[in-house]
Enzyme design. Structure first.
Site, PDB file in Angstrom:
ATOM      1  N   GLU A 240      28.527  14.266 -22.783  1.00  0.00           N
ATOM      2  CA  GLU A 240      27.178  14.688 -23.206  1.00  0.00           C
ATOM      3  C   GLU A 240      26.846  16.062 -22.660  1.00  0.00           C
ATOM      4  OE1 GLU A 240      22.582  13.007 -23.002  1.00  0.00           O
ATOM      5  OE2 GLU A 240      24.082  12.279 -21.578  1.00  0.00           O
TER       6      GLU A 240
ATOM      7  N   ARG B 192      31.995   8.682 -22.590  1.00  0.00           N
ATOM      8  CA  ARG B 192      30.917   9.446 -23.221  1.00  0.00           C
ATOM      9  C   ARG B 192      30.966  10.855 -22.651  1.00  0.00           C
ATOM     10  NH1 ARG B 192      27.157   6.199 -22.514  1.00  0.00           N
ATOM     11  NH2 ARG B 192      25.959   6.990 -20.751  1.00  0.00           N
TER      12      ARG B 192
ATOM     13  N   GLU C 291      26.024  13.795 -27.587  1.00  0.00           N
ATOM     14  CA  GLU C 291      26.630  12.804 -26.699  1.00  0.00           C
ATOM     15  C   GLU C 291      27.363  11.681 -27.439  1.00  0.00           C
ATOM     16  OE1 GLU C 291      23.745  10.175 -24.738  1.00  0.00           O
ATOM     17  OE2 GLU C 291      22.146  11.434 -25.554  1.00  0.00           O
TER      18      GLU C 291
ATOM     19  N   TYR D  86      33.296   2.985 -26.649  1.00  0.00           N
ATOM     20  CA  TYR D  86      33.182   1.943 -25.634  1.00  0.00           C
ATOM     21  C   TYR D  86      33.980   0.728 -26.111  1.00  0.00           C
ATOM     22  CZ  TYR D  86      29.239   5.094 -25.177  1.00  0.00           C
ATOM     23  OH  TYR D  86      28.460   6.210 -25.101  1.00  0.00           O
TER      24      TYR D  86
ATOM     25  N   ASP E  86       0.819  -1.219   0.000  1.00  0.00           N
ATOM     26  CA  ASP E  86       0.000   0.000   0.000  1.00  0.00           C
ATOM     27  C   ASP E  86       0.852   1.268   0.000  1.00  0.00           C
ATOM     28  OD1 ASP E  86       1.058  -0.202   2.507  1.00  0.00           O
ATOM     29  OD2 ASP E  86      -0.834   0.071   3.589  1.00  0.00           O
TER      30      ASP E  86
ATOM     31  N   ASP F  86      20.406  16.515 -18.801  1.00  0.00           N
ATOM     32  CA  ASP F  86      21.001  15.231 -19.194  1.00  0.00           C
ATOM     33  C   ASP F  86      22.479  15.475 -19.515  1.00  0.00           C
ATOM     34  OD1 ASP F  86      21.509  12.688 -20.069  1.00  0.00           O
ATOM     35  OD2 ASP F  86      20.118  12.726 -21.750  1.00  0.00           O
TER      36      ASP F  86
ATOM     37  N   HIS G  43      23.393   1.248 -20.569  1.00  0.00           N
ATOM     38  CA  HIS G  43      22.351   1.576 -19.600  1.00  0.00           C
ATOM     39  C   HIS G  43      22.637   0.925 -18.246  1.00  0.00           C
ATOM     40  CE1 HIS G  43      19.332   2.459 -23.097  1.00  0.00           C
ATOM     41  NE2 HIS G  43      20.171   3.454 -22.882  1.00  0.00           N
TER      42      HIS G  43
ATOM     43  N   HIS H 286      19.339  13.278 -29.002  1.00  0.00           N
ATOM     44  CA  HIS H 286      17.894  13.070 -28.875  1.00  0.00           C
ATOM     45  C   HIS H 286      17.287  14.367 -28.355  1.00  0.00           C
ATOM     46  CE1 HIS H 286      18.209  12.738 -24.454  1.00  0.00           C
ATOM     47  NE2 HIS H 286      19.200  11.868 -24.631  1.00  0.00           N
TER      48      HIS H 286
ATOM     49  N   ASP I  77      26.390   9.427 -16.105  1.00  0.00           N
ATOM     50  CA  ASP I  77      25.323   9.982 -16.938  1.00  0.00           C
ATOM     51  C   ASP I  77      24.164  10.272 -15.994  1.00  0.00           C
ATOM     52  OD1 ASP I  77      23.236  10.505 -18.694  1.00  0.00           O
ATOM     53  OD2 ASP I  77      23.829   8.973 -20.132  1.00  0.00           O
TER      54      ASP I  77
ATOM     55  N   HIS J 144      25.385   3.989 -30.638  1.00  0.00           N
ATOM     56  CA  HIS J 144      24.156   4.767 -30.441  1.00  0.00           C
ATOM     57  C   HIS J 144      24.231   6.080 -31.221  1.00  0.00           C
ATOM     58  CE1 HIS J 144      26.106   7.609 -27.640  1.00  0.00           C
ATOM     59  NE2 HIS J 144      26.686   6.557 -27.072  1.00  0.00           N
TER      60      HIS J 144
ATOM     61  N   HIS K  76      14.046  11.660 -23.023  1.00  0.00           N
ATOM     62  CA  HIS K  76      13.947  11.437 -24.466  1.00  0.00           C
ATOM     63  C   HIS K  76      12.620  12.070 -24.875  1.00  0.00           C
ATOM     64  CE1 HIS K  76      16.848   7.741 -24.466  1.00  0.00           C
ATOM     65  NE2 HIS K  76      17.452   8.876 -24.206  1.00  0.00           N
TER      66      HIS K  76
END
Length: 439
Positions: A405, A403, A382, A386, A38, A269, A241, A352, A258, A348, A359
């Site tokens: 970004e 990365r 970004e 890798y 709950d 972001d 991710h 975006h 990130d 990738h 996104h």
């Protein structure tokens, strides 16, 4: 809260509806979600609903009726002093109408009956069919209730229009109030990344650095992270991710973060990559400089009239050449790009949309053509690289994931990087981390 931007957005959508034949729009908010038994997750209203209403309570629906006398009608929970003791303040219909500038407000318990009544003789229903089965069923019930009155001369809407498609186009171009919020969210996120760099030490768990991010987000007013923060040490950075954030940070490895906060519904972001011990090694610096150069090339393309894909193409060109120079790939630059061999290390896209959703809403193409950038659009830049361990990869590069970004606001003649306060030059990063250790 300034309600004028919300009133203006409702007016814009009503004008759009009228230009396309009129009708009635139904925009519900998100339901509450149970976390366990709950206990609920912290509530966040639906992005489309909040974009138009500014209203933050659950169990609410917005109706917009186009025509000679356009109207905005909110359905919300009734005032309930007893429930307020347990759950907190509720506006109630009367106060919500005045506070948020609606033409009318009714108890949400009356929604289904009133929807059937208001749908009668409307030329079109503006609703996003297929996103929520429960709401699809409620809409079908209301339409059937109108059809049952055919003998009394009532007609159900003959057309169904996708209201989200219209709103997506609106949301792509940020108004002044949205840009102000996103600049503030970007500043907070940049501060969080600086704090993370200063706090990082070998031996700490990834989640300890995540805690530093969360502290900074909340301390400056963000209601929550804009998405699950990625705090990825070493080879974990090669998992795009990665969100476990439970491994120790090791001396001699990089840390990729990130993360961004959400402020009043708007996301920042940012990704930064830096050495756990405060000093880039030779191979780490080589990959980092390559990704930074790719980002700089991508940013240089961002201006009105340029296709959305231009930053990606620019980044890929730089990255592919760098992969050749570092001995990660073999062949010709044109061959690597044409065959997409670079995707082994960069899989990738570079950008975006960014806004209420990390996104964000909006199409990337018109037909087969990438849509042109326009002032007021916000997108990420970004690029990354890798490098998983493999027999054909030089050992010095094993497990390096980088990365970088930033968030770019398209302006009249170029772009503004609203996340510029987060350090990304190697010297700036190393100096900031050294000051935190020795200052």
């Amino acid at each position: 809260m300034n309600i004028q931007p919300f009133i203006a957005r409702r007016a814009r959508l009503l004008e759009h509806m009228q230009r396309h034949g009129g009708g009635l729009a139904v925009i519900p908010t998100a339901p509450e979600q149970l976390r366990n038994r709950d206990t609920h997750y912290p509530y966040r209203p639906d992005s489309y609903f909040h974009y138009l209403s500014g209203f933050g309570e659950p169990e609410a629906v917005l109706l917009l009726i186009a025509g000679d006398n356009p109207r905005s009608i909110l359905f919300c929970r009734e005032k309930d002093v007893e429930r307020e003791i347990w759950d907190g303040f509720r506006w109630g219909p009367e106060a919500a109408r005045e506070a948020y500038g609606f033409d009318a407000c009714h108890p949400v318990a009356q929604f289904d009956d009133k929807l059937a009544e208001l749908l009668a003789d409307q030329p079109a229903l503006w609703f996003s069919l297929g996103f929520d089965a429960v709401w699809d069923a409620r809409i079908a019930q209301a339409l059937n209730a109108v059809r049952a009155q055919a003998r009394n001369g009532k007609r159900a809407p003959a057309q169904l229009q996708d209201v989200r498609a219209a709103l997506d186009e609106m949301r792509l171009i940020k108004d002044a109030s949205e840009i102000e919020l996103m600049r503030r969210a970007a500043d907070i996120a940049a501060s969080a990344h600086r704090r993370a760099m200063q706090a990082t030490r070998p031996g700490l768990p990834e989640y300890a650095i995540e805690a530093e991010l969360l502290h900074e987000f909340r301390r400056h007013g963000c209601q929550a992270p804009a998405y699950g923060s990625i705090v990825a040490g070493g080879a974990n950075a090669c998992i795009l991710h990665y969100i476990d954030n439970d491994q120790p940070l090791r001396d001699g490895e990089l840390l990729l973060i990130d993360a961004g906060g959400e402020l009043d519904g708007y996301a920042a972001d940012i990704t930064r990559t830096f050495p756990v011990n405060g000093r880039f090694s030779g191979a780490q610096a080589d990959v980092y400089r390559l990704v930074l150069a790719a980002q700089e090339a991508a940013i240089a393309t961002v201006k009105p009239g340029v296709g959305f894909i231009a930053p990606h193409d620019a980044a890929v060109h730089v990255l592919a050449q760098g992969m050749l120079d570092l001995g990660l790939l073999r062949g010709s630059l044109d061959g690597i790009i044409e065959s997409e061999a670079y995707k082994r290390y960069y899989m990738h896209r570079t950008s975006h949309w960014l806004g209420r959703d990390v996104h964000d809403a909006g199409d990337y193409k018109h037909g087969e053509q990438w849509r042109a950038l326009e002032p007021g659009m916000l997108l990420t830049i970004e690029p990354g690289c890798y490098i998983r361990a493999a027999d054909d990869v030089p050992a010095a590069f094993h497990g390096i994931g980088v990365r970088i970004e930033d968030d770019a606001l398209v302006t009249g003649d170029g772009c503004e990087i609203i996340t510029h306060e987060a350090p990304k030059n190697i010297r700036e990063i190393e100096n900031l981390m050294a000051e935190a250790r020795h200052g």
